[in-house]
Motif scaffolding. Structure first.
Motif, PDB file in Angstrom:
ATOM      1  N   ILE A 186       0.850  -1.185   0.000  1.00 31.71           N
ATOM      2  CA  ILE A 186       0.000   0.000   0.000  1.00 31.71           C
ATOM      3  C   ILE A 186       0.890   1.241   0.000  1.00 31.71           C
ATOM      4  O   ILE A 186       1.655   1.455   0.951  1.00 31.71           O
ATOM      5  CB  ILE A 186      -0.943   0.020   1.216  1.00 31.71           C
ATOM      6  CG1 ILE A 186      -1.708  -1.304   1.324  1.00 31.71           C
ATOM      7  CG2 ILE A 186      -1.897   1.207   1.126  1.00 31.71           C
ATOM      8  CD1 ILE A 186      -2.625  -1.611   0.177  1.00 31.71           C
ATOM      9  N   ALA A 187       0.801   2.017  -1.039  1.00 37.48           N
ATOM     10  CA  ALA A 187       1.626   3.221  -1.140  1.00 37.48           C
ATOM     11  C   ALA A 187       1.102   4.290  -0.188  1.00 37.48           C
ATOM     12  O   ALA A 187      -0.083   4.357   0.132  1.00 37.48           O
ATOM     13  CB  ALA A 187       1.608   3.745  -2.574  1.00 37.48           C
ATOM     14  N   GLY A 188       2.019   5.121   0.276  1.00 37.26           N
ATOM     15  CA  GLY A 188       1.632   6.253   1.092  1.00 37.26           C
ATOM     16  C   GLY A 188       1.488   5.957   2.569  1.00 37.26           C
ATOM     17  O   GLY A 188       0.970   6.791   3.322  1.00 37.26           O
ATOM     18  N   THR A 189       1.939   4.797   3.018  1.00 39.10           N
ATOM     19  CA  THR A 189       1.870   4.462   4.439  1.00 39.10           C
ATOM     20  C   THR A 189       2.937   3.449   4.783  1.00 39.10           C
ATOM     21  O   THR A 189       3.408   2.711   3.918  1.00 39.10           O
ATOM     22  CB  THR A 189       0.486   3.865   4.793  1.00 39.10           C
ATOM     23  OG1 THR A 189       0.448   3.580   6.194  1.00 39.10           O
ATOM     24  CG2 THR A 189       0.230   2.568   4.032  1.00 39.10           C
ATOM     25  N   PHE A 230     -18.062   8.904  -4.609  1.00 40.67           N
ATOM     26  CA  PHE A 230     -16.660   8.768  -4.231  1.00 40.67           C
ATOM     27  C   PHE A 230     -16.072   7.504  -4.865  1.00 40.67           C
ATOM     28  O   PHE A 230     -16.571   6.405  -4.646  1.00 40.67           O
ATOM     29  CB  PHE A 230     -16.540   8.706  -2.707  1.00 40.67           C
ATOM     30  CG  PHE A 230     -15.135   8.499  -2.211  1.00 40.67           C
ATOM     31  CD1 PHE A 230     -14.117   9.366  -2.554  1.00 40.67           C
ATOM     32  CD2 PHE A 230     -14.830   7.413  -1.391  1.00 40.67           C
ATOM     33  CE1 PHE A 230     -12.822   9.165  -2.092  1.00 40.67           C
ATOM     34  CE2 PHE A 230     -13.544   7.209  -0.919  1.00 40.67           C
ATOM     35  CZ  PHE A 230     -12.544   8.087  -1.267  1.00 40.67           C
ATOM     36  N   SER A 231     -15.034   7.675  -5.659  1.00 44.27           N
ATOM     37  CA  SER A 231     -14.337   6.554  -6.295  1.00 44.27           C
ATOM     38  C   SER A 231     -12.876   6.577  -5.850  1.00 44.27           C
ATOM     39  O   SER A 231     -12.151   7.539  -6.156  1.00 44.27           O
ATOM     40  CB  SER A 231     -14.425   6.651  -7.823  1.00 44.27           C
ATOM     41  OG  SER A 231     -13.562   5.706  -8.432  1.00 44.27           O
ATOM     42  N   ILE A 232     -12.478   5.545  -5.155  1.00 43.85           N
ATOM     43  CA  ILE A 232     -11.096   5.488  -4.649  1.00 43.85           C
ATOM     44  C   ILE A 232     -10.106   5.470  -5.806  1.00 43.85           C
ATOM     45  O   ILE A 232      -9.121   6.225  -5.828  1.00 43.85           O
ATOM     46  CB  ILE A 232     -10.900   4.242  -3.761  1.00 43.85           C
ATOM     47  CG1 ILE A 232     -11.921   4.210  -2.631  1.00 43.85           C
ATOM     48  CG2 ILE A 232      -9.486   4.218  -3.186  1.00 43.85           C
ATOM     49  CD1 ILE A 232     -11.962   2.898  -1.868  1.00 43.85           C
ATOM     50  N   THR A 233     -10.364   4.589  -6.779  1.00 44.45           N
ATOM     51  CA  THR A 233      -9.397   4.433  -7.867  1.00 44.45           C
ATOM     52  C   THR A 233      -9.359   5.651  -8.776  1.00 44.45           C
ATOM     53  O   THR A 233      -8.303   6.030  -9.271  1.00 44.45           O
ATOM     54  CB  THR A 233      -9.715   3.179  -8.694  1.00 44.45           C
ATOM     55  OG1 THR A 233     -11.085   3.203  -9.086  1.00 44.45           O
ATOM     56  CG2 THR A 233      -9.445   1.928  -7.899  1.00 44.45           C
ATOM     57  N   ARG A 234     -10.518   6.277  -9.000  1.00 39.41           N
ATOM     58  CA  ARG A 234     -10.532   7.438  -9.881  1.00 39.41           C
ATOM     59  C   ARG A 234      -9.719   8.587  -9.298  1.00 39.41           C
ATOM     60  O   ARG A 234      -8.992   9.290  -9.999  1.00 39.41           O
ATOM     61  CB  ARG A 234     -11.976   7.883 -10.115  1.00 39.41           C
ATOM     62  CG  ARG A 234     -12.106   9.073 -11.088  1.00 39.41           C
ATOM     63  CD  ARG A 234     -13.561   9.471 -11.243  1.00 39.41           C
ATOM     64  NE  ARG A 234     -14.120   9.920  -9.959  1.00 39.41           N
ATOM     65  CZ  ARG A 234     -15.388   9.722  -9.587  1.00 39.41           C
ATOM     66  NH1 ARG A 234     -16.222   9.065 -10.393  1.00 39.41           N
ATOM     67  NH2 ARG A 234     -15.819  10.166  -8.422  1.00 39.41           N
ATOM     68  N   GLU A 235      -9.804   8.750  -7.986  1.00 34.26           N
ATOM     69  CA  GLU A 235      -9.127   9.882  -7.353  1.00 34.26           C
ATOM     70  C   GLU A 235      -7.697   9.564  -6.918  1.00 34.26           C
ATOM     71  O   GLU A 235      -6.838  10.438  -6.916  1.00 34.26           O
ATOM     72  CB  GLU A 235      -9.939  10.358  -6.155  1.00 34.26           C
ATOM     73  CG  GLU A 235     -11.296  10.937  -6.540  1.00 34.26           C
ATOM     74  CD  GLU A 235     -11.976  11.617  -5.359  1.00 34.26           C
ATOM     75  OE1 GLU A 235     -11.264  12.274  -4.569  1.00 34.26           O
ATOM     76  OE2 GLU A 235     -13.207  11.492  -5.237  1.00 34.26           O
ATOM     77  N   TYR A 236      -7.447   8.294  -6.545  1.00 30.20           N
ATOM     78  CA  TYR A 236      -6.151   7.987  -5.934  1.00 30.20           C
ATOM     79  C   TYR A 236      -5.426   6.810  -6.569  1.00 30.20           C
ATOM     80  O   TYR A 236      -4.240   6.601  -6.310  1.00 30.20           O
ATOM     81  CB  TYR A 236      -6.333   7.714  -4.434  1.00 30.20           C
ATOM     82  CG  TYR A 236      -6.974   8.861  -3.709  1.00 30.20           C
ATOM     83  CD1 TYR A 236      -6.242   9.987  -3.353  1.00 30.20           C
ATOM     84  CD2 TYR A 236      -8.334   8.825  -3.399  1.00 30.20           C
ATOM     85  CE1 TYR A 236      -6.834  11.047  -2.692  1.00 30.20           C
ATOM     86  CE2 TYR A 236      -8.942   9.888  -2.742  1.00 30.20           C
ATOM     87  CZ  TYR A 236      -8.187  10.991  -2.393  1.00 30.20           C
ATOM     88  OH  TYR A 236      -8.778  12.049  -1.751  1.00 30.20           O
ATOM     89  N   GLY A 237      -6.166   6.008  -7.359  1.00 23.10           N
ATOM     90  CA  GLY A 237      -5.531   4.851  -7.960  1.00 23.10           C
ATOM     91  C   GLY A 237      -5.607   3.630  -7.065  1.00 23.10           C
ATOM     92  O   GLY A 237      -6.223   3.636  -5.992  1.00 23.10           O
TER      93      GLY A 237
END
Length: 893
Positions: free
Chosen positions: A769-772, A846-853
């Motif tokens: 998981i990127a970013g953590t 809210f779309s996780i992948t659309r906003e953050y991948g």
């Protein structure tokens, strides 16, 4: 031999001997103050090259030490340069000068004062160059070293489950000798080899082979002396011979049949070492010209296909670990004392065996095994696959010879290894091509086997296979080595842990006359993770104990299992891995920083002869949980590891009674109160009393959020997970989910995310998981969640919602080391949902992948005022696909 009663005279004599010896052979490191730069710097080999802007580094050094701690895939594999100016005294100009490298990965070229001095291929063995003719004495000399860790199909290893660090990662030192000296050009050894063709309790026979070089322009007459002393320094035997050395030649002299009566044997419990002092004197004036000191252990050993291992005629079950030369944020560039500590960890655990894997390691590792009585196997890094080329075969054979001669004099070494899981990565699917590949692999195996047996017929050979016996039989590899090593991971990569013992029994039945060892086994364990419903691939401390307990018991039951080496002593970096700790293989029983996991404590209690009592979960400093006792406490299981029959546990001054240990584990239900808790374990046996003490900060969460006996301040909950996770950097604890009940808190609706694999479903996702740096918080989730409710009292709260999309929209390459436990491909599709808190929409479409991948940590914090006793009600509305939530944190402001 004589004794001097006058201490001053004795001291002067000793000083005289010291300085005489120091004047003949001088050895010192040149590790400090090198200039370093990545890349193929044009002209860097030249003496006058300007390196003033280069980075200054000390050796040991690797340029990849931090690569596995970043989020950038891969790591630098290529060229880099090291440069250093070294002043060499003028009084050394009549000596021979050599430079030694204990290890540089993996192709090395040396230039001295701009001139080529030599090159070496292979990243894990020692090498040296004679630089006498290139040095300028009485002034500074420029050393330029080109090191390249690029993939080379002719140099093993081709691939492996560890990072191929580049750099000069072990000591570099200069050595000066007289023109007549023990040879340095025989595989970078001391030039002295000790053989013990006969050893028993009554007598030992020692042969000393000395390679002596005369680098002068004239012949020389010498006296060769070998003196054997015991550990106290008392002379036991001495032999001498006179030799004539031709100019510019190396002569081999063997002094045979040196007999030692009633020898003190080298053994696991008494690793006594004699010292052989090999000296060369000038025959005319008896001047000492060179001296080499070689430890020697007198022992005999054998392996039996049915009854295992015998040392000095006594049966010994070999139990220990494998080991990688790796440390947190240092990669493989470890100081000597760090290697020493690792081997001490094995001894303190009660281990008596080390598989030095998958390559020869720092010389101090073998020295410590000799000193501590740890039987070892050493191997060359022919891992996963071979290249069907003469170059690959030649390099593998040369590596084997280097390994044997460099480790030859170590009494702890009893096994030579040369292949590990060599059919794990088969390069062909076409049947005919694969059959030809099998023939090529067999050729490499048989060549290495014959080479090793010819170079050293006194030790055993071993090859390690993974659980694919049909392939190894098809390649005719199972009948080559003297010992079969099996790397088995049933209950981890494969679902049925009981298949482990069935495979052992099958191997014993099938391969008649073959010695069997378990050369790898072990689950991944993240010491931050705990579960009271442990399962494979949850990376919890508790599953690690269940797994190791099963394996150890099954191996102890079978006398034909000569020994075992769990995988691994320590966690180590492996760039291609993700799991709970990204880019780390965390099957170690100690961590990258050598934190002792519960699995280490379990082995220590199981193997140690001295009384042991250790409270488990000892590094779980910040615990937490929900009130589950009438006294408003939280009762949780706490293990105590001990080889004592009975243990008493005391919590905050109150005894919980005594329990018998089973398989060296006593489990207590411990009621923790909010805040600081003191836990003490007491063991009493045969007049011995042992104590162990730990302190735990417990964060108690009320089960009824409306009651006032336990005030609510915060909760951190992982959705879709039965695990506890300790965020050590924040001093926070994450607890498992629970279903909502009025007055309490929990989820409403949905199912836990479980990934499909070749062997059924497993908890959460294995992706990085990127970013953590808290992967476990984001690797599980509840899918199709309707709501999360918490009936908190009125007030202001911060609500943190944690997400990461775990279903990729692109196919990723399968990791071969997961052996079928890799997740099958699942496509996220389109996932859009809304989120409202207490009736107020906070997120829409809210779309996780659309906003953050994909596989990126997302945390959204909302401030909420709770009034009129409404509590917190976080609702998820499905718009397209199913809503998900990975974790939630609720904090009372």
């Amino acid at each position: 031999m004589f004794i001097m009663k006058n201490g001053l005279v004795a001291l002067l004599v000793l000083m005289s001997v010291y300085f005489t010896q120091a004047g003949n052979r001088i050895i010192y490191t040149i590790n400090d103050g090198w200039r370093f730069a990545k890349g193929a710097s044009f002209g860097a080999k030249a003496e006058k090259f300007d390196d003033a802007l280069w980075m200054k580094v000390n050796i040991p050094h690797t340029w990849n030490n931090l690569d596995s701690d970043d989020e950038i895939p891969g790591y630098y594999r290529g060229q880099a340069w090291y440069r250093k100016s070294v002043f060499v005294d003028k009084n050394k100009q009549n000596k021979r000068a050599f430079i030694y490298f204990e290890g540089a990965n993996q192709e090395t070229s040396l230039y001295v004062n701009g001139k080529f001095a030599g090159e070496h291929k292979g990243g894990y063995t020692r090498f040296c160059f004679d630089i006498t003719s290139l040095l300028r004495f009485g002034e500074k000399n420029t050393f330029a070293v080109l090191v390249d860790n690029s993939h080379n199909p002719d140099i093993p290893p081709l691939s492996a489950d560890f990072t191929f660090y580049g750099g000069i990662y072990r000591d570099v030192y200069l050595q000066f000798t007289e023109p007549v000296h023990f040879s340095t050009n025989h595989y970078a050894t001391s030039g002295v080899y000790i053989r013990t063709p006969k050893v028993n309790e009554d007598e030992a026979v020692v042969d000393v082979t000395c390679l002596i070089s005369n680098d002068s322009d004239s012949k020389s007459k010498i006296i060769l002396e070998n003196v054997i002393c015991d550990a106290s320094g008392r002379e036991v035997e001495k032999t001498t011979s006179t030799l004539a050395l031709p100019a510019k030649k190396t002569v081999t002299e063997v002094q045979k049949n040196i007999r030692i009566k009633n020898p003190r044997l080298w053994d696991i419990d008494d690793p006594h070492r004699y010292m052989v002092y090999s000296r060369v004197y000038n025959k005319d004036d008896f001047r000492l010209m060179d001296e080499v000191v070689t430890p020697v252990g007198l022992r005999w050993f054998s392996f039996d296909a049915d009854n295992g291992f015998f040392l000095n005629g006594k049966h010994r079950k070999l139990i220990g670990t494998c080991r990688h030369q790796d440390y947190c944020k240092k990669g493989n560039a470890l100081r000597d004392e760090m290697h020493v500590r690792d081997i001490l960890l094995i001894k303190e655990m009660g281990g008596n065996f080390l598989r030095v894997s998958h390559y020869p390691q720092d010389p101090v590792v073998m020295e410590m095994c000799d000193k501590l009585g740890i039987v070892t196997s050493v191997e060359i890094p022919v891992v996963n696959a071979v290249t069907e080329s003469q170059g690959f075969l030649d390099n593998a054979v040369f590596m084997a010879k280097e390994m044997i001669h460099q480790c030859f004099n170590h009494p702890s070494v009893m096994i030579w290894g040369y292949m590990n899981e060599i059919l794990l990565r088969k390069p062909y699917k076409d049947k005919k091509k694969l059959e030809q590949y099998y023939l090529d692999v067999e050729k490499v195996a048989r060549t290495l086997e014959s080479t090793i047996r010819e170079e050293d017929p006194s030790r055993y050979t071993m090859m390690a296979y993974h659980n694919d016996p049909d392939s190894y039989e098809a390649a005719r590899l199972t009948d080559i080595s003297m010992i079969q090593g099996w790397n088995l991971y049933q209950g981890w990569y494969e679902p049925d842990i009981n298949e482990f013992q069935r495979l052992l029994d099958r191997a014993h039945r099938t391969y008649k006359g073959k010695v069997i060892m378990v050369t790898e086994y072990g689950p991944g364990v993240d010491p931050r993770l705990h579960s009271y419903s442990p399962e494979r691939f949850d990376f919890s401390q508790e599953y690690g104990i269940d797994y190791h307990n099963h394996y150890l018991n099954e191996m102890k039951k079978r006398p034909f299992v000569a020994g075992s080496s769990l995988w691994n002593l320590n966690d180590f970096y492996s760039e291609s891995r993700a799991d709970a700790v990204p880019h780390v293989n965390n099957k170690g029983i100690v961590g990258l920083s050598r934190e002792q996991k519960d699995t280490y404590l379990f082995y220590q209690a199981s193997l140690s002869k001295a009384p042991i009592i250790k409270i488990g979960n000892r590094e779980w400093k910040t615990r937490g949980g929900v009130v589950n006792t009438p006294e408003n406490m939280c009762s949780q299981i706490l293990p105590v590891f001990t080889n004592m029959e009975e243990v008493e546990l005391i919590i905050n001054g109150k005894s919980l009674g005594k329990k018998k240990s089973e398989d060296c584990i006593a489990k207590f239900n411990v009621p923790f109160c909010n805040g600081s808790n003191t836990v003490e374990a007491v063991g009493r046996q045969a007049g011995i009393e042992l104590h162990d003490l730990i302190s735990v900060d417990f964060k108690l969460i009320p089960s009824d959020l409306n009651q006032h006996e336990v005030s609510f301040s915060e909760m951190n909950v992982m959705l879709g997970s039965p695990r506890y996770f300790e965020d050590r950097k924040a001093g926070a604890v994450w607890i498992p989910e629970q279903e909502y009940k009025p007055g309490s808190w929990g989820y409403v609706g949905g199912t836990p995310y479980r990934r499909e694999t070749g062997f059924g479903t497993m908890l959460g996702s294995e992706v990085d998981i990127a970013g953590t740096d808290n992967n476990p918080v984001f690797q599980t989730q509840r899918v199709g969640l309707e709501a999360f409710r918490a009936d908190v009292l009125d007030g202001e709260y911060s609500v943190y919602l944690y997400w990461a999309e775990l279903d990729s929209d692109t196919k990723k390459e399968s990791l071969i080391y997961n052996l079928g436990a890799e997740a099958t491909h699942s496509v996220a599709g389109v996932r859009c949902f809304g989120v409202s808190i207490n009736g107020v929409s906070v997120l829409d479409n809210f779309s996780i992948t659309r906003e953050y991948g994909y596989a990126r940590a997302v945390v959204k914090k909302f401030k909420v005022v709770v009034t009129n006793g409404q509590g917190l009600n976080i609702e998820f509305s499905r718009q397209e696909g199913e809503p998900v939530l990975n974790a939630i944190r609720i904090y009372k402001n």
